[in-house]
Scaffold this motif. Structure first.
Motif, mmCIF file in Angstrom:
data_model
loop_
_atom_site.group_PDB
_atom_site.id
_atom_site.type_symbol
_atom_site.label_atom_id
_atom_site.label_comp_id
_atom_site.label_asym_id
_atom_site.label_seq_id
_atom_site.Cartn_x
_atom_site.Cartn_y
_atom_site.Cartn_z
ATOM 1 N N CYS A 24 74.281 8.682 21.986
ATOM 2 C CA CYS A 24 74.555 10.127 21.917
ATOM 3 C C CYS A 24 74.587 10.833 23.266
ATOM 4 C CB CYS A 24 73.553 10.812 20.993
ATOM 5 S SG CYS A 24 71.883 10.966 21.683
ATOM 6 N N THR A 26 72.025 11.634 25.239
ATOM 7 C CA THR A 26 70.830 12.405 25.566
ATOM 8 C C THR A 26 70.073 11.774 26.728
ATOM 9 O OG1 THR A 26 70.573 13.207 23.297
ATOM 10 C CG2 THR A 26 68.586 13.188 24.651
ATOM 11 N N CYS A 39 65.862 6.556 21.521
ATOM 12 C CA CYS A 39 66.275 7.916 21.820
ATOM 13 C C CYS A 39 65.494 8.908 20.957
ATOM 14 C CB CYS A 39 67.774 8.067 21.561
ATOM 15 S SG CYS A 39 68.402 9.733 21.824
ATOM 16 N N THR A 40 65.008 9.965 21.580
ATOM 17 C CA THR A 40 64.265 10.989 20.844
ATOM 18 C C THR A 40 65.174 11.850 19.976
ATOM 19 O OG1 THR A 40 64.446 12.459 22.743
ATOM 20 C CG2 THR A 40 62.442 11.148 22.572
ATOM 21 N N ALA A 41 66.467 11.899 20.295
ATOM 22 C CA ALA A 41 67.409 12.753 19.556
ATOM 23 C C ALA A 41 68.015 12.037 18.353
ATOM 24 C CB ALA A 41 68.513 13.244 20.487
ATOM 25 N N CYS A 42 68.694 10.898 18.596
ATOM 26 C CA CYS A 42 69.398 10.202 17.504
ATOM 27 C C CYS A 42 68.645 8.973 16.999
ATOM 28 C CB CYS A 42 70.807 9.822 17.949
ATOM 29 S SG CYS A 42 70.885 8.447 19.123
ATOM 30 N N ASN A 99 63.002 13.437 17.135
ATOM 31 C CA ASN A 99 63.674 14.449 16.331
ATOM 32 C C ASN A 99 63.238 14.298 14.866
ATOM 33 O OD1 ASN A 99 65.556 15.783 14.671
ATOM 34 N ND2 ASN A 99 67.232 15.417 16.101
#
Length: 109
Positions: A24, A26, A39-42, A99
């Motif tokens: 993604c 990030t 990844c903390t986002a996706c 997330n």
């Protein structure tokens, strides 16, 4: 500069470094109290370890998507990642800064 921390423990090589997510884009910072591996986002990871966490011995090096969440204690959930190329399955702890919407969406699927 990239923050890098490496320590060796029995059956575990601690590597905590920031990275740019290949899924993604990030910019993911190093973890505050553990080792960062997704990844903390996706929630995507990368297939870099083969036998033990931190060994960086995998030859695949492809993306690993989070395919499930396991656990009953909200403070101790595990993400289940599957490599898109070779199918290897790996378990990774959910980090405090992950997330939550992505985690809940995965839990509902």
């Amino acid at each position: 500069s990239v923050a890098l921390s490496r320590t060796v423990d029995v059956g575990f090589i601690a590597i905590n470094e920031g990275f740019t997510c290949e899924a993604c884009g990030t910019a993911v910072p190093p973890a505050k109290s553990t080792c960062r591996n997704h990844c903390t986002a996706c929630l995507a990871s990368k297939h870099v370890d083969e036998t033990i966490p931190g060994d960086r011995a995998a030859t695949c090096k492809d993306l690993m998507h989070a395919v499930a969440v396991e656990g009953s204690d909200p403070e101790k959930l595990d993400l289940i990642h599957e490599c898109v190329s070779c199918g290897k399955i790996q378990r990774n702890k959910v980090a405090p800064d992950d997330n939550r919407d992505a985690i809940f969406k995965l839990m509902a699927s």
